[in-house]
Scaffold this motif. Structure first.
Motif, PDB file in Angstrom:
ATOM      1  N   THR A  82     -37.187   0.141  28.389  1.00  0.00           N
ATOM      2  CA  THR A  82     -38.548   1.200  28.509  1.00  0.00           C
ATOM      3  C   THR A  82     -39.534   0.791  27.231  1.00  0.00           C
ATOM      4  O   THR A  82     -40.423   1.493  27.197  1.00  0.00           O
ATOM      5  N   THR A  83     -38.979  -0.140  26.487  1.00  0.00           N
ATOM      6  CA  THR A  83     -39.654  -0.567  25.190  1.00  0.00           C
ATOM      7  C   THR A  83     -40.659  -1.556  25.419  1.00  0.00           C
ATOM      8  O   THR A  83     -40.242  -2.659  25.911  1.00  0.00           O
ATOM      9  N   PRO A  84     -41.935  -1.230  25.453  1.00  0.00           N
ATOM     10  CA  PRO A  84     -42.834  -2.365  25.348  1.00  0.00           C
ATOM     11  C   PRO A  84     -43.135  -3.729  24.436  1.00  0.00           C
ATOM     12  O   PRO A  84     -42.105  -3.379  23.145  1.00  0.00           O
ATOM     13  N   PRO A  85     -43.535  -4.662  24.656  1.00  0.00           N
ATOM     14  CA  PRO A  85     -43.306  -5.901  23.645  1.00  0.00           C
ATOM     15  C   PRO A  85     -44.364  -5.359  22.474  1.00  0.00           C
ATOM     16  O   PRO A  85     -45.147  -4.365  22.511  1.00  0.00           O
ATOM     17  N   THR A  86     -44.120  -6.053  21.341  1.00  0.00           N
ATOM     18  CA  THR A  86     -44.796  -6.079  20.177  1.00  0.00           C
ATOM     19  C   THR A  86     -45.725  -7.076  19.984  1.00  0.00           C
ATOM     20  O   THR A  86     -45.285  -8.473  20.292  1.00  0.00           O
ATOM     21  N   LEU A  87     -46.942  -7.009  19.637  1.00  0.00           N
ATOM     22  CA  LEU A  87     -47.731  -8.379  19.393  1.00  0.00           C
ATOM     23  C   LEU A  87     -48.659  -8.087  18.400  1.00  0.00           C
ATOM     24  O   LEU A  87     -49.135  -6.703  17.650  1.00  0.00           O
ATOM     25  N   GLU A  88     -49.087  -8.874  17.609  1.00  0.00           N
ATOM     26  CA  GLU A  88     -49.901  -8.834  16.416  1.00  0.00           C
ATOM     27  C   GLU A  88     -51.261  -9.790  16.486  1.00  0.00           C
ATOM     28  O   GLU A  88     -50.854 -11.099  16.920  1.00  0.00           O
ATOM     29  N   ALA A  89     -52.369  -9.324  16.612  1.00  0.00           N
ATOM     30  CA  ALA A  89     -53.395 -10.002  16.659  1.00  0.00           C
ATOM     31  C   ALA A  89     -53.978 -10.665  15.346  1.00  0.00           C
ATOM     32  O   ALA A  89     -53.522 -10.069  14.165  1.00  0.00           O
ATOM     33  N   PRO A  90     -54.712 -11.614  15.309  1.00  0.00           N
ATOM     34  CA  PRO A  90     -55.423 -12.102  13.934  1.00  0.00           C
ATOM     35  C   PRO A  90     -55.992 -10.928  13.428  1.00  0.00           C
ATOM     36  O   PRO A  90     -56.474 -10.203  14.271  1.00  0.00           O
ATOM     37  N   PRO A  91     -56.336 -10.847  12.071  1.00  0.00           N
ATOM     38  CA  PRO A  91     -57.008  -9.722  11.721  1.00  0.00           C
ATOM     39  C   PRO A  91     -58.393  -9.783  11.966  1.00  0.00           C
ATOM     40  O   PRO A  91     -59.148 -10.671  12.363  1.00  0.00           O
ATOM     41  N   ASP A  92     -59.264  -8.556  11.937  1.00  0.00           N
ATOM     42  CA  ASP A  92     -60.674  -8.615  12.052  1.00  0.00           C
ATOM     43  C   ASP A  92     -61.202  -9.356  11.003  1.00  0.00           C
ATOM     44  O   ASP A  92     -60.520  -9.483   9.800  1.00  0.00           O
ATOM     45  N   ALA A  93     -62.432  -9.881  11.283  1.00  0.00           N
ATOM     46  CA  ALA A  93     -62.874 -10.794  10.435  1.00  0.00           C
ATOM     47  C   ALA A  93     -64.522 -10.725  10.428  1.00  0.00           C
ATOM     48  O   ALA A  93     -64.966 -10.075  11.520  1.00  0.00           O
ATOM     49  N   THR A  94     -65.014 -11.334   9.562  1.00  0.00           N
ATOM     50  CA  THR A  94     -66.623 -11.718   9.517  1.00  0.00           C
ATOM     51  C   THR A  94     -66.860 -13.175   9.524  1.00  0.00           C
ATOM     52  O   THR A  94     -66.001 -14.015   9.034  1.00  0.00           O
ATOM     53  N   ALA A  95     -67.872 -13.481  10.115  1.00  0.00           N
ATOM     54  CA  ALA A  95     -68.253 -15.179  10.006  1.00  0.00           C
ATOM     55  C   ALA A  95     -69.661 -15.183   9.948  1.00  0.00           C
ATOM     56  O   ALA A  95     -70.376 -14.186  10.515  1.00  0.00           O
ATOM     57  N   ASP A  96     -69.863 -16.286   9.653  1.00  0.00           N
ATOM     58  CA  ASP A  96     -71.451 -16.745   9.881  1.00  0.00           C
ATOM     59  C   ASP A  96     -71.653 -17.434  11.056  1.00  0.00           C
ATOM     60  O   ASP A  96     -70.855 -18.339  11.223  1.00  0.00           O
ATOM     61  N   CYS A  97     -72.933 -17.235  11.512  1.00  0.00           N
ATOM     62  CA  CYS A  97     -73.197 -17.728  12.884  1.00  0.00           C
ATOM     63  C   CYS A  97     -73.174 -19.199  12.765  1.00  0.00           C
ATOM     64  O   CYS A  97     -73.005 -20.168  13.770  1.00  0.00           O
ATOM     65  N   GLU A  98     -73.282 -19.985  11.580  1.00  0.00           N
ATOM     66  CA  GLU A  98     -73.248 -21.421  11.500  1.00  0.00           C
ATOM     67  C   GLU A  98     -71.958 -21.826  11.694  1.00  0.00           C
ATOM     68  O   GLU A  98     -72.013 -23.047  11.848  1.00  0.00           O
ATOM     69  N   THR A  99     -71.040 -21.281  11.214  1.00  0.00           N
ATOM     70  CA  THR A  99     -69.752 -21.852  11.072  1.00  0.00           C
ATOM     71  C   THR A  99     -68.747 -21.161  12.058  1.00  0.00           C
ATOM     72  O   THR A  99     -67.537 -21.670  12.265  1.00  0.00           O
ATOM     73  N   TYR A 100     -69.181 -20.058  12.770  1.00  0.00           N
ATOM     74  CA  TYR A 100     -68.139 -19.591  13.830  1.00  0.00           C
ATOM     75  C   TYR A 100     -67.689 -20.370  14.803  1.00  0.00           C
ATOM     76  O   TYR A 100     -68.665 -21.233  15.393  1.00  0.00           O
TER      77      TYR A 100
END
Length: 339
Positions: A82-100
């Motif tokens: 009855t226990t769901p998986p645990t998952l971890e996403a990359p952290p929230d971030a900011t980016a420049d449109c030139e380098t994203y």
């Protein structure tokens, strides 16, 4: 004849979570005795029913027999997830449109208590403020073999931090006689394709121009008849802008010229026809000036020469001149009125 019976705890159903059973579940047991035979060791058998994933049912069957009668007990253990998986996403971030760099990355972490390989699905959507400013939303959903699900998200704020740049040359420029700016100064933007370019201009006093700038543009300061400072502005779709300035110099490089220029002429003193002055023109100055000088050289009382010189000048002191000579002669001797 004694009658056998089962004693000890009597349960029919026990439920364990699978992660507990991975370390070993509590195994049911039974003790039997008979009034006549005394203690009896029951026989044991196990029937296993497997469901999806880690879930299963174990049926323990105990049988006690004193050779006269027997009795059977059933003990059922349910192992559930009855226990769901645990998952971890990359952290929230900011980016420049030139380098994203677009593309959904892998999860930082993924684990499940019972399923060694839970399924993962990922999706992404983007909300735009403008081509260079937008928010990327990512969603991962993990599901184990028993249908338990969990999700995680990541948000990336992408921003346009670079104003457009001019790709054309910003130089002071010369215009011959008239100023009619039909030029276009191109610009581009690293995060968008639509750049708006416009300019404003202001006429400046000729006395304030920089002679070195005129020379650098290929002109002569004394030939400048008007000057305009132009401010070029490039704006991208996100409202970022850049400015460049140049100066437009209007120059007069042409000299005045004459039409209907008179020729040298000779007349007798009794039939002199005055010389008609020439007409002056200038390609740039609508009203060039013209002055005339005369020099008279007398050869006798009624004979002389007049040297005419016409000098024309325009508004930047370009000069031109032409000349003609009028010769008047007296070749007739006097006559007597009576004999």
């Amino acid at each position: 004849v004694g009658r056998s019976h089962v004693r000890n705890h009597k349960w029919s159903l026990i439920t364990f979570k699978c992660e507990i059973c991975s370390d070993g579940c509590v195994v049911p047991s039974a003790i039997a005795s008979s009034t006549c035979a005394g203690p009896i060791t029951p026989t044991e058998s196990i029937h296993e029913q497997t469901y999806d994933g880690a879930e299963k049912r174990l049926i323990y069957i105990f049988n006690a027999d004193d050779d006269c009668e027997d009795v059977t007990e059933y003990r059922t253990i349910y192992i559930v997830d009855t226990t769901p998986p645990t998952l971890e996403a990359p952290p929230d971030a900011t980016a420049d449109c030139e380098t994203y760099v677009p593309g959904i990355p892998h999860l930082v972490g993924l684990d499940d208590n019972c399923d060694n390989d839970p399924a993962v699905s990922a999706s992404e959507w983007i909300e735009y403020d403008c081509p260079g400013n937008y928010t990327v939303y990512r969603l991962w959903i993990a599901e184990d073999a028993n249908g338990n699900t969990n999700s995680t998200t990541q948000t990336i704020e992408v921003s346009d931090n670079s104003a457009p740049t001019f790709t054309g040359s910003i130089n002071n420029r010369l215009y011959d006689c008239t100023y009619d700016n039909v030029e276009d100064l191109p610009a581009n933007d690293t995060c968008g394709s639509d750049v708006t370019v416009y300019y404003t201009e202001q006429e400046i006093a000729i006395a304030s121009i920089n002679e070195a700038d005129v020379i650098a543009a290929g002109g002569v300061a004394s030939e400048v008849i008007a000057a305009y400072v132009r401010t070029w502005v490039a704006i991208d779709e996100c409202g970022l802008s850049s400015e460049e300035c140049d100066t437009a110099y209007v120059v007069d490089t042409d000299h005045p010229y004459f039409t209907d220029e008179p020729s040298d002429v000779e007349y007798p003193c009794d039939a002199v026809v005055p010389i008609v002055p020439p007409t002056v023109h200038d390609p740039c100055d609508p009203d060039p000036e013209m002055n005339v000088t005369e020099f008279k050289n007398s050869t006798c009382l009624h004979g002389y020469e007049i040297y005419y010189t016409w000098t024309a000048s325009d508004w930047v002191n370009h000069y031109n001149s032409t000349s003609a000579t009028l010769v008047v002669y007296d070749d007739e001797p006097p006559t007597f009125d009576s004999e």
